[in-house]
Design a protein around this motif. Sequence first.
Motif, mmCIF file in Angstrom:
data_model
loop_
_atom_site.group_PDB
_atom_site.id
_atom_site.type_symbol
_atom_site.label_atom_id
_atom_site.label_comp_id
_atom_site.label_asym_id
_atom_site.label_seq_id
_atom_site.Cartn_x
_atom_site.Cartn_y
_atom_site.Cartn_z
ATOM 1 N N GLY A 99 0.815 -1.209 0.000
ATOM 2 C CA GLY A 99 0.000 0.000 0.000
ATOM 3 C C GLY A 99 0.850 1.260 0.000
ATOM 4 O O GLY A 99 0.577 2.205 -0.757
ATOM 5 N N VAL A 100 1.884 1.291 0.823
ATOM 6 C CA VAL A 100 2.778 2.453 0.848
ATOM 7 C C VAL A 100 3.538 2.554 -0.471
ATOM 8 O O VAL A 100 3.713 3.647 -1.024
ATOM 9 C CB VAL A 100 3.749 2.375 2.049
ATOM 10 N N SER A 101 3.970 1.408 -1.011
ATOM 11 C CA SER A 101 4.688 1.417 -2.293
ATOM 12 C C SER A 101 3.824 1.990 -3.405
ATOM 13 O O SER A 101 4.307 2.697 -4.296
ATOM 14 C CB SER A 101 5.119 -0.006 -2.668
ATOM 15 N N GLN A 102 2.525 1.720 -3.351
ATOM 16 C CA GLN A 102 1.618 2.162 -4.410
ATOM 17 C C GLN A 102 1.399 3.673 -4.377
ATOM 18 O O GLN A 102 1.285 4.308 -5.422
ATOM 19 C CB GLN A 102 0.277 1.443 -4.279
ATOM 20 N N ILE A 103 1.362 4.269 -3.191
ATOM 21 C CA ILE A 103 1.030 5.697 -3.090
ATOM 22 C C ILE A 103 2.227 6.585 -2.766
ATOM 23 O O ILE A 103 2.087 7.811 -2.719
ATOM 24 C CB ILE A 103 -0.058 5.931 -2.019
ATOM 25 N N ALA A 104 3.399 6.003 -2.565
ATOM 26 C CA ALA A 104 4.564 6.787 -2.154
ATOM 27 C C ALA A 104 4.899 7.864 -3.186
ATOM 28 O O ALA A 104 4.793 7.636 -4.387
ATOM 29 C CB ALA A 104 5.770 5.871 -1.955
ATOM 30 N N PRO A 105 5.323 9.059 -2.727
ATOM 31 C CA PRO A 105 5.593 10.186 -3.631
ATOM 32 C C PRO A 105 6.995 10.141 -4.226
ATOM 33 O O PRO A 105 7.744 11.114 -4.161
ATOM 34 C CB PRO A 105 5.417 11.396 -2.708
ATOM 35 N N PHE A 106 7.350 8.996 -4.811
ATOM 36 C CA PHE A 106 8.661 8.840 -5.424
ATOM 37 C C PHE A 106 8.539 8.997 -6.939
ATOM 38 O O PHE A 106 7.441 9.009 -7.488
ATOM 39 C CB PHE A 106 9.259 7.465 -5.094
ATOM 40 N N ALA A 131 9.044 7.876 -11.023
ATOM 41 C CA ALA A 131 8.557 6.683 -11.721
ATOM 42 C C ALA A 131 9.535 5.518 -11.632
ATOM 43 O O ALA A 131 9.128 4.361 -11.440
ATOM 44 C CB ALA A 131 8.278 7.026 -13.184
ATOM 45 N N ALA A 132 10.831 5.807 -11.754
ATOM 46 C CA ALA A 132 11.822 4.733 -11.717
ATOM 47 C C ALA A 132 11.874 4.067 -10.338
ATOM 48 O O ALA A 132 11.996 2.840 -10.233
ATOM 49 C CB ALA A 132 13.201 5.278 -12.097
ATOM 50 N N ALA A 133 11.773 4.868 -9.294
ATOM 51 C CA ALA A 133 11.793 4.314 -7.942
ATOM 52 C C ALA A 133 10.555 3.460 -7.690
ATOM 53 O O ALA A 133 10.632 2.370 -7.117
ATOM 54 C CB ALA A 133 11.879 5.443 -6.915
ATOM 55 N N LYS A 134 9.390 3.944 -8.125
ATOM 56 C CA LYS A 134 8.164 3.182 -7.932
ATOM 57 C C LYS A 134 8.196 1.887 -8.750
ATOM 58 O O LYS A 134 7.692 0.851 -8.308
ATOM 59 C CB LYS A 134 6.952 4.034 -8.306
ATOM 60 N N GLN A 135 8.817 1.947 -9.916
ATOM 61 C CA GLN A 135 8.938 0.741 -10.730
ATOM 62 C C GLN A 135 9.838 -0.277 -10.049
ATOM 63 O O GLN A 135 9.560 -1.480 -10.062
ATOM 64 C CB GLN A 135 9.500 1.093 -12.111
ATOM 65 N N ALA A 136 10.920 0.187 -9.441
ATOM 66 C CA ALA A 136 11.823 -0.723 -8.727
ATOM 67 C C ALA A 136 11.091 -1.426 -7.585
ATOM 68 O O ALA A 136 11.312 -2.613 -7.329
ATOM 69 C CB ALA A 136 13.029 0.050 -8.198
ATOM 70 N N LEU A 137 10.203 -0.712 -6.911
ATOM 71 C CA LEU A 137 9.406 -1.329 -5.848
ATOM 72 C C LEU A 137 8.497 -2.415 -6.404
ATOM 73 O O LEU A 137 8.387 -3.504 -5.843
ATOM 74 C CB LEU A 137 8.573 -0.273 -5.127
ATOM 75 N N LEU A 138 7.837 -2.127 -7.530
ATOM 76 C CA LEU A 138 6.943 -3.110 -8.135
ATOM 77 C C LEU A 138 7.696 -4.356 -8.572
ATOM 78 O O LEU A 138 7.181 -5.472 -8.490
ATOM 79 C CB LEU A 138 6.225 -2.486 -9.336
ATOM 80 N N GLU A 139 8.935 -4.179 -9.009
ATOM 81 C CA GLU A 139 9.715 -5.295 -9.521
ATOM 82 C C GLU A 139 10.437 -6.078 -8.425
ATOM 83 O O GLU A 139 11.034 -7.130 -8.704
ATOM 84 C CB GLU A 139 10.725 -4.792 -10.554
ATOM 85 N N ALA A 140 10.401 -5.594 -7.189
ATOM 86 C CA ALA A 140 11.063 -6.326 -6.088
ATOM 87 C C ALA A 140 10.516 -7.753 -6.021
ATOM 88 O O ALA A 140 9.311 -7.967 -6.120
ATOM 89 C CB ALA A 140 10.835 -5.596 -4.773
ATOM 90 N N PRO A 141 11.387 -8.754 -5.839
ATOM 91 C CA PRO A 141 10.962 -10.150 -5.960
ATOM 92 C C PRO A 141 10.082 -10.662 -4.833
ATOM 93 O O PRO A 141 9.358 -11.639 -5.004
ATOM 94 C CB PRO A 141 12.285 -10.914 -6.018
ATOM 95 N N ASN A 142 10.141 -10.029 -3.665
ATOM 96 C CA ASN A 142 9.333 -10.503 -2.537
ATOM 97 C C ASN A 142 9.096 -9.354 -1.557
ATOM 98 O O ASN A 142 9.631 -8.250 -1.731
ATOM 99 C CB ASN A 142 9.996 -11.700 -1.839
ATOM 100 N N LEU A 143 8.304 -9.634 -0.539
ATOM 101 C CA LEU A 143 7.896 -8.590 0.396
ATOM 102 C C LEU A 143 9.071 -8.021 1.184
ATOM 103 O O LEU A 143 9.176 -6.808 1.376
ATOM 104 C CB LEU A 143 6.849 -9.148 1.365
#
Length: 201
Positions: free
Chosen positions: A153-160, A162-174
Amino acid sequence: MRLSIFPLTGALLYPGLQLPLHIFEPRYRAMVTDALARDRRIGMIQPQRPEDDAPLFTVGCVGKIADVEALEDGRFNLVLEGESRFRLLRELDVITPFRQVEVELLEEPPFQALSPIERAGFEREARRFAEAQGYRVDWEAVTTLDDCSLIDGVSQIAPFDAAAKQALLEAPNLAARCELLVQLMQFFGRRDSDEGRVTLQ
């Protein structure tokens, strides 16, 4: 899997979470109409640049239209529910006004949870970040969230960016996403002394 996609910078979706969208461009109104007539699924993915036909990042998330409000002028208000992350295989040559891709769904590790130390470290850094940026947070409500809902949830709304948010989405696990999120809050969390904004300096 074949997907119609909505490429939108900064708008990420995670499995199990929701994303509200207002659809007004004719091509994406056509995409929603098409999805509603089929399986109600579209793919959320970020373009690498904020322009038409820009290359796409390689990981996105399948969203199912859970709620829809069709407005009289043809626009839509939607709520997407995240189902599964996907990896882009190739973009398809189509005649539709919206882009379509071929993807493979990514398997999520089962029963993901943080250790008590990881959870405490995240909440401590989140408090510092929120205080530095002037955000109001209901910390009692935060403590009731399960680990996935909190971190994703924080990863989805964090004010970072685009590249930083993409890196979060691509992280392999929690655990990896949590660690990266802490690093990003530390990195982006410094205030500009003159303008009081998030800065990379």
